[in-house]
Design a protein around this motif. Structure first.
Motif, mmCIF file in Angstrom:
data_model
loop_
_atom_site.group_PDB
_atom_site.id
_atom_site.type_symbol
_atom_site.label_atom_id
_atom_site.label_comp_id
_atom_site.label_asym_id
_atom_site.label_seq_id
_atom_site.Cartn_x
_atom_site.Cartn_y
_atom_site.Cartn_z
ATOM 1 N N ARG A 1 55.865 18.870 54.391
ATOM 2 C CA ARG A 1 56.854 19.480 53.490
ATOM 3 C C ARG A 1 56.359 20.837 52.995
ATOM 4 N N VAL A 2 55.089 20.929 52.590
ATOM 5 C CA VAL A 2 54.531 22.201 52.129
ATOM 6 C C VAL A 2 54.548 23.228 53.253
ATOM 7 N N TYR A 3 54.181 22.786 54.453
ATOM 8 C CA TYR A 3 54.124 23.703 55.596
ATOM 9 C C TYR A 3 55.497 24.281 55.918
ATOM 10 N N VAL A 4 56.507 23.430 55.952
ATOM 11 C CA VAL A 4 57.859 23.893 56.279
ATOM 12 C C VAL A 4 58.359 24.882 55.232
ATOM 13 N N THR A 5 58.122 24.585 53.958
ATOM 14 C CA THR A 5 58.558 25.501 52.898
ATOM 15 C C THR A 5 57.848 26.843 53.006
ATOM 16 N N TYR A 6 56.549 26.803 53.227
ATOM 17 C CA TYR A 6 55.801 28.051 53.390
ATOM 18 C C TYR A 6 56.321 28.859 54.573
ATOM 19 N N ARG A 7 56.560 28.184 55.690
ATOM 20 C CA ARG A 7 56.997 28.893 56.892
ATOM 21 C C ARG A 7 58.327 29.599 56.663
ATOM 22 N N ILE A 8 59.239 28.916 56.001
ATOM 23 C CA ILE A 8 60.553 29.514 55.774
ATOM 24 C C ILE A 8 60.444 30.706 54.839
ATOM 25 N N CYS A 9 59.730 30.535 53.733
ATOM 26 C CA CYS A 9 59.665 31.602 52.735
ATOM 27 C C CYS A 9 58.773 32.760 53.174
ATOM 28 N N ASP A 10 57.804 32.498 54.031
ATOM 29 C CA ASP A 10 56.942 33.588 54.492
ATOM 30 C C ASP A 10 57.683 34.588 55.365
ATOM 31 N N VAL A 11 58.854 34.213 55.838
ATOM 32 C CA VAL A 11 59.683 35.172 56.562
ATOM 33 C C VAL A 11 59.993 36.368 55.668
ATOM 34 N N GLY A 12 60.162 36.115 54.372
ATOM 35 C CA GLY A 12 60.428 37.216 53.448
ATOM 36 C C GLY A 12 59.302 38.236 53.421
ATOM 37 N N LEU A 13 58.054 37.766 53.436
ATOM 38 C CA LEU A 13 56.921 38.692 53.431
ATOM 39 C C LEU A 13 56.833 39.444 54.750
ATOM 40 N N LEU A 14 57.120 38.758 55.848
ATOM 41 C CA LEU A 14 57.081 39.424 57.157
ATOM 42 C C LEU A 14 58.152 40.506 57.248
ATOM 43 N N VAL A 15 59.371 40.180 56.833
ATOM 44 C CA VAL A 15 60.437 41.184 56.843
ATOM 45 C C VAL A 15 60.110 42.305 55.866
ATOM 46 N N GLY A 16 59.522 41.950 54.715
ATOM 47 C CA GLY A 16 59.132 42.981 53.763
ATOM 48 C C GLY A 16 58.095 43.945 54.332
ATOM 49 N N ALA A 17 57.155 43.420 55.112
ATOM 50 C CA ALA A 17 56.163 44.306 55.741
ATOM 51 C C ALA A 17 56.831 45.262 56.720
#
Length: 475
Positions: free
Chosen positions: A179-195
């Motif tokens: 559950r933690v991994y899936v949530t991190y993966r989804i939300c980390d897209v924001g940091l990748l797009v932000g970069a």
């Protein structure tokens, strides 16, 4: 202020000390046999002590300087197609404060773990992950570019997932880690797009160039209003996942399946505040965009209300502390959205120290509660709060029932987020198999997505209360 060369070397020492400890112990474990507990803990704690000492000196120098802002060049990591990934650290009042906090809390949690995990089968594994986490978190708070911050961000996420699943012999920690991994993966897209957006809009990944070279919190970023809003919202989405903000924070109570020291380190003191740090670093963007600041404040306010209501209805101490942490981090987001950046930093530091102490004492909290109750035996129960006295009784009971069920947030996420993504993934998988079979001239293979769907569904369904730490006779 210390000479820039010496200050840069101290900042690099604070970051590289736990990294060297992880590399040395990891190589020893791979090539030889497992060292004793005293050797493992001694190497990691020594590296964290060096990191803390260097961080304190850097912090003192940054505080004494009225305009502390120093970029430390550690050299290029790689170059491709004319682009060079430079490893650069940014030393200012924000990063130096966070470096002291990370090193201090990691050292305290590590020292506590020496006795807590004594003779545990995963003793060496825990301290290896502690050193790797410290490296990742120090990279996040001292990164001079969003590229390097992303690398540290992913290290923090990976170690977090592995420590949630520390007791992997049981099914519950593995499901919680998923559950933690899936949530991190989804939300980390924001940091990748932000970069990517920062590269496109500012032409650089350096914070000093994209957000301005003024000392923190600095002035408004030299970006357009629309670009600053888009970039700030992308970073906010990433921060929401790491800091367990509403509505993606339902994973936080499940993460308490890990050992108590890791719960104190990650979800009481350090990792859960990484999103707050990211928003503090993005203060120039929020100064440029009033809309993004309003969204940050609204997300924090909703999280504070949700965490307070749910936390007061929890039956176990670790879940109650998890929701209390969630609510306080939400208040920090409100402070950042309103422009009180220094107040949010002070709040972060104080809350991290307090919550770390509470998490480490969580196994003995039940005994304390029993002693307090026995000392006040025969006295009347305390009255309800102001809301309980003013609101109608049926509404109070309904709110209590919803808080006890955590407002069915996990079930809603499973139905409207996880399940559609799984169905889309299965369709893409079937299309890929047919396409590969058609190109290769082989018979179409049978689909194999059903087992994975059942595994993910089992990880995300239900609102079970996570069991406390399973360390023998200690929680």
């Amino acid at each position: 202020m210390l000479p820039e060369l010496l200050l840069g070397r101290l900042a690099a020492l604070a970051l590289l000390s736990p990294a060297v400890a992880f590399a040395a112990l990891g190589a020893y474990l791979l090539l030889l046999r497992a060292p004793g507990e005293r050797v493992v803990s001694g190497v990691v704690l020594t590296s964290l002590s060096l990191s803390l000492a260097a961080s304190v000196v850097v912090f003192g120098s940054a505080v004494l300087s009225p305009s502390a802002l120093l970029e430390v060049e550690l050299g290029p990591w790689f170059e491709v197609a004319g682009y060079a990934f430079d490893v650069a650290l940014l030393v200012d009042r924000l990063s130096s404060t966070m470096m002291v906090l990370v090193s201090l809390i990691a050292l305290v949690a590590g020292r506590f773990s020496v006795a807590y995990l004594h003779r545990e089968a995963g003793f060496a594994r825990f301290f290896l992950l502690l050193a790797l986490f410290s490296t990742g978190m120090l990279t996040v708070v001292s990164a001079g570019s969003i590229d390097l911050l992303f690398a540290g961000w992913e290290l923090v996420g990976a170690t977090s997932v592995l420590l949630v699943a520390f007791f992997h012999e049981r099914a519950a920690p593995a499901r919680a880690a998923l559950r933690v991994y899936v949530t991190y993966r989804i939300c980390d897209v924001g940091l990748l797009v932000g970069a990517v957006l920062m590269h496109a809009l500012a032409g650089s990944a350096r914070f000093s160039e994209a957000l301005g070279a003024a000392p923190w919190p600095g002035s408004a970023a030299a970006l357009g209003g629309a670009g600053a809003t888009a970039l700030a919202l992308c970073l906010l989405f990433a921060a929401m996942g790491k800091s367990a903000q509403f509505p993606v924070g339902s994973w936080l109570p499940r993460a308490m399946e890990g050992p108590t020291p890791s719960s104190a380190l990650f979800y009481g003191a350090i990792s859960v505040h990484a999103g707050v740090y990211l928003m503090l670093r993005a203060a120039p963007l929020l100064e440029r965009s009033a809309a993004a600041s309003a969204v940050v404040a609204c997300v924090g306010a909703l999280t504070a209300v949700y965490g307070t209501l749910v936390g007061r209805a929890q039956a176990d101490v670790k879940s109650a502390l998890a929701h209390a942490t969630m609510s306080q981090v939400g208040v920090m987001f409100v402070e950042i959205g309103l422009g009180y950046y220094r107040l949010a930093l002070v709040h972060l530091f104080a809350h991290a120290c307090l919550r770390c102490l509470q998490m480490l004492r969580a196994p003995s909290a039940l005994r304390d509660a029993q002693e307090i109750r026995a000392a006040h035996a025969g006295e009347p129960l305390p009255h309800l709060g102001l809301a309980g006295r003013l609101l109608p009784a049926p509404l109070v009971r309904r709110a209590y029932w919803l808080a006890l069920e955590r407002f069915h947030l996990e079930a809603l996420q499973q139905r409207f987020v996880a399940a559609p993504i799984m169905r889309l993934g299965e369709r893409v998988d079937r299309f890929e198999r047919r396409w590969v079979a058609a190109l290769s001239g082989l018979p179409e293979p049978a689909a194999e997505g059903e087992g994975g769907r059942r595994a993910i569904t089992g990880a995300g369904s239900g609102a079970e209360v996570p069991a406390p730490d399973t360390k023998r006779a200690r929680s």
